[in-house]
Design a protein around this motif. Sequence first.
Motif, PDB file in Angstrom:
ATOM      1  N   MET A 109       0.844  -1.177   0.000  1.00  0.00           N
ATOM      2  CA  MET A 109       0.000   0.000   0.000  1.00  0.00           C
ATOM      3  C   MET A 109       0.887   1.236   0.000  1.00  0.00           C
ATOM      4  O   MET A 109       1.711   1.398   0.901  1.00  0.00           O
ATOM      5  CB  MET A 109      -0.912  -0.023   1.210  1.00  0.00           C
ATOM      6  CG  MET A 109      -1.948  -1.138   1.160  1.00  0.00           C
ATOM      7  SD  MET A 109      -3.013  -1.194   2.609  1.00  0.00           S
ATOM      8  CE  MET A 109      -1.906  -1.929   3.798  1.00  0.00           C
ATOM      9  N   ASN A 110       0.688   2.069  -0.990  1.00  0.00           N
ATOM     10  CA  ASN A 110       1.534   3.249  -1.141  1.00  0.00           C
ATOM     11  C   ASN A 110       0.883   4.542  -0.654  1.00  0.00           C
ATOM     12  O   ASN A 110       1.570   5.497  -0.299  1.00  0.00           O
ATOM     13  CB  ASN A 110       1.914   3.427  -2.613  1.00  0.00           C
ATOM     14  CG  ASN A 110       2.759   2.284  -3.119  1.00  0.00           C
ATOM     15  OD1 ASN A 110       3.449   1.601  -2.362  1.00  0.00           O
ATOM     16  ND2 ASN A 110       2.713   2.054  -4.417  1.00  0.00           N
ATOM     17  N   LYS A 111      -0.438   4.598  -0.669  1.00  0.00           N
ATOM     18  CA  LYS A 111      -1.114   5.861  -0.361  1.00  0.00           C
ATOM     19  C   LYS A 111      -0.930   6.339   1.084  1.00  0.00           C
ATOM     20  O   LYS A 111      -0.780   7.552   1.289  1.00  0.00           O
ATOM     21  CB  LYS A 111      -2.593   5.763  -0.711  1.00  0.00           C
ATOM     22  CG  LYS A 111      -2.821   5.743  -2.209  1.00  0.00           C
ATOM     23  CD  LYS A 111      -4.295   5.704  -2.546  1.00  0.00           C
ATOM     24  CE  LYS A 111      -4.496   5.678  -4.049  1.00  0.00           C
ATOM     25  NZ  LYS A 111      -5.921   5.689  -4.387  1.00  0.00           N
ATOM     26  N   PRO A 112      -0.929   5.470   2.081  1.00  0.00           N
ATOM     27  CA  PRO A 112      -0.747   5.992   3.445  1.00  0.00           C
ATOM     28  C   PRO A 112       0.557   6.769   3.628  1.00  0.00           C
ATOM     29  O   PRO A 112       0.558   7.843   4.234  1.00  0.00           O
ATOM     30  CB  PRO A 112      -0.785   4.730   4.317  1.00  0.00           C
ATOM     31  CG  PRO A 112      -1.653   3.790   3.546  1.00  0.00           C
ATOM     32  CD  PRO A 112      -1.278   4.041   2.100  1.00  0.00           C
ATOM     33  N   ALA A 113       1.655   6.257   3.102  1.00  0.00           N
ATOM     34  CA  ALA A 113       2.936   6.968   3.232  1.00  0.00           C
ATOM     35  C   ALA A 113       2.900   8.291   2.470  1.00  0.00           C
ATOM     36  O   ALA A 113       3.423   9.305   2.946  1.00  0.00           O
ATOM     37  CB  ALA A 113       4.078   6.088   2.728  1.00  0.00           C
ATOM     38  N   ALA A 114       2.270   8.288   1.299  1.00  0.00           N
ATOM     39  CA  ALA A 114       2.168   9.523   0.519  1.00  0.00           C
ATOM     40  C   ALA A 114       1.304  10.550   1.248  1.00  0.00           C
ATOM     41  O   ALA A 114       1.614  11.746   1.259  1.00  0.00           O
ATOM     42  CB  ALA A 114       1.595   9.222  -0.868  1.00  0.00           C
ATOM     43  N   LEU A 115       0.229  10.097   1.857  1.00  0.00           N
ATOM     44  CA  LEU A 115      -0.644  10.998   2.615  1.00  0.00           C
ATOM     45  C   LEU A 115       0.097  11.580   3.811  1.00  0.00           C
ATOM     46  O   LEU A 115       0.072  12.794   4.045  1.00  0.00           O
ATOM     47  CB  LEU A 115      -1.894  10.249   3.085  1.00  0.00           C
ATOM     48  CG  LEU A 115      -2.824  11.009   4.021  1.00  0.00           C
ATOM     49  CD1 LEU A 115      -3.335  12.285   3.378  1.00  0.00           C
ATOM     50  CD2 LEU A 115      -3.979  10.118   4.445  1.00  0.00           C
ATOM     51  N   ARG A 116       0.781  10.731   4.541  1.00  0.00           N
ATOM     52  CA  ARG A 116       1.527  11.200   5.715  1.00  0.00           C
ATOM     53  C   ARG A 116       2.557  12.255   5.318  1.00  0.00           C
ATOM     54  O   ARG A 116       2.678  13.295   5.956  1.00  0.00           O
ATOM     55  CB  ARG A 116       2.210  10.023   6.408  1.00  0.00           C
ATOM     56  CG  ARG A 116       2.996  10.423   7.632  1.00  0.00           C
ATOM     57  CD  ARG A 116       3.762   9.222   8.210  1.00  0.00           C
ATOM     58  NE  ARG A 116       4.370   9.582   9.454  1.00  0.00           N
ATOM     59  CZ  ARG A 116       3.810   9.442  10.648  1.00  0.00           C
ATOM     60  NH1 ARG A 116       2.618   8.922  10.755  1.00  0.00           N
ATOM     61  NH2 ARG A 116       4.449   9.811  11.735  1.00  0.00           N
ATOM     62  N   GLU A 117       3.292  12.005   4.248  1.00  0.00           N
ATOM     63  CA  GLU A 117       4.325  12.955   3.820  1.00  0.00           C
ATOM     64  C   GLU A 117       3.716  14.269   3.338  1.00  0.00           C
ATOM     65  O   GLU A 117       4.246  15.344   3.618  1.00  0.00           O
ATOM     66  CB  GLU A 117       5.206  12.343   2.739  1.00  0.00           C
ATOM     67  CG  GLU A 117       6.277  13.274   2.216  1.00  0.00           C
ATOM     68  CD  GLU A 117       7.161  13.900   3.305  1.00  0.00           C
ATOM     69  OE1 GLU A 117       7.652  15.024   3.076  1.00  0.00           O
ATOM     70  OE2 GLU A 117       7.361  13.296   4.378  1.00  0.00           O
ATOM     71  N   ALA A 118       2.600  14.200   2.627  1.00  0.00           N
ATOM     72  CA  ALA A 118       1.952  15.428   2.135  1.00  0.00           C
ATOM     73  C   ALA A 118       1.470  16.294   3.302  1.00  0.00           C
ATOM     74  O   ALA A 118       1.672  17.519   3.294  1.00  0.00           O
ATOM     75  CB  ALA A 118       0.787  15.073   1.215  1.00  0.00           C
ATOM     76  N   ILE A 119       0.853  15.680   4.282  1.00  0.00           N
ATOM     77  CA  ILE A 119       0.366  16.441   5.432  1.00  0.00           C
ATOM     78  C   ILE A 119       1.537  16.959   6.264  1.00  0.00           C
ATOM     79  O   ILE A 119       1.548  18.110   6.699  1.00  0.00           O
ATOM     80  CB  ILE A 119      -0.598  15.584   6.294  1.00  0.00           C
ATOM     81  CG1 ILE A 119      -1.826  15.190   5.471  1.00  0.00           C
ATOM     82  CG2 ILE A 119      -0.984  16.326   7.572  1.00  0.00           C
ATOM     83  CD1 ILE A 119      -2.631  16.345   4.918  1.00  0.00           C
ATOM     84  N   ARG A 120       2.551  16.127   6.464  1.00  0.00           N
ATOM     85  CA  ARG A 120       3.733  16.568   7.216  1.00  0.00           C
ATOM     86  C   ARG A 120       4.374  17.780   6.549  1.00  0.00           C
ATOM     87  O   ARG A 120       4.665  18.784   7.193  1.00  0.00           O
ATOM     88  CB  ARG A 120       4.756  15.437   7.336  1.00  0.00           C
ATOM     89  CG  ARG A 120       5.919  15.771   8.286  1.00  0.00           C
ATOM     90  CD  ARG A 120       7.135  14.906   8.029  1.00  0.00           C
ATOM     91  NE  ARG A 120       7.724  15.170   6.726  1.00  0.00           N
ATOM     92  CZ  ARG A 120       8.462  16.253   6.427  1.00  0.00           C
ATOM     93  NH1 ARG A 120       8.700  17.169   7.326  1.00  0.00           N
ATOM     94  NH2 ARG A 120       8.961  16.414   5.214  1.00  0.00           N
ATOM     95  N   ALA A 121       4.571  17.709   5.231  1.00  0.00           N
ATOM     96  CA  ALA A 121       5.200  18.817   4.501  1.00  0.00           C
ATOM     97  C   ALA A 121       4.347  20.088   4.584  1.00  0.00           C
ATOM     98  O   ALA A 121       4.884  21.192   4.755  1.00  0.00           O
ATOM     99  CB  ALA A 121       5.429  18.419   3.046  1.00  0.00           C
ATOM    100  N   ALA A 122       3.032  19.941   4.468  1.00  0.00           N
ATOM    101  CA  ALA A 122       2.145  21.112   4.542  1.00  0.00           C
ATOM    102  C   ALA A 122       2.198  21.747   5.930  1.00  0.00           C
ATOM    103  O   ALA A 122       2.211  22.977   6.057  1.00  0.00           O
ATOM    104  CB  ALA A 122       0.717  20.711   4.184  1.00  0.00           C
ATOM    105  N   LEU A 123       2.243  20.926   6.968  1.00  0.00           N
ATOM    106  CA  LEU A 123       2.288  21.467   8.327  1.00  0.00           C
ATOM    107  C   LEU A 123       3.632  22.124   8.622  1.00  0.00           C
ATOM    108  O   LEU A 123       3.682  23.176   9.262  1.00  0.00           O
ATOM    109  CB  LEU A 123       1.987  20.358   9.340  1.00  0.00           C
ATOM    110  CG  LEU A 123       0.551  19.831   9.303  1.00  0.00           C
ATOM    111  CD1 LEU A 123       0.387  18.690  10.296  1.00  0.00           C
ATOM    112  CD2 LEU A 123      -0.455  20.933   9.553  1.00  0.00           C
TER     113      LEU A 123
END
Length: 166
Positions: A1-15
């Motif tokens: 599953m690739n989406k959870p890691a991508a989601l985590r990184e996108a939110i982390r970068a935005a914050l």
Amino acid sequence: MNKPAALREAIRAALVAKGHDVALNPDRMALLIQAGSVHSMLTEGLAFQYAYTVELILLDFPGHPDDVMAPLLLWIRQWQPELMANRDSLREGLTFSAEHLGDDKVDLMIQVKLTERCRITSGPEALPVEVEHLDHAEQPEPTWGLLHQVDANGVQVAHCTAHAGA
């Protein structure tokens, strides 16, 4: 599953871009995968789909929920666009709860229903088994322009002059 890691990184970068200390306190952001299932059909080629709910948990979050929701919606638009196909899809596919902690901080829990399509690319006897994760098709941008005039039975009933030259 690739989406959870991508989601985590996108939110982390935005914050981090908004000045939040998620990078300094990674324990304050957790990501859980819940209610997962795998769907497959007996067809000529073997493919399957993961379906699961990701729960993004932000503890002692000092920012405004917009700091999370706006980048989350941008991420969904790219990675799970069918959630934005209609209001019901988004209403059921994106939910949240929050606990106000009283000192301008909240514990924020966001649930996102995700799917990931996969195809097995190696033959039945081939080891190791190779799996290809399939991207969602690019969603075309709407092709309509600004509405400037409304006609009914050949008679102009409304006209907009707000967009000069259009």
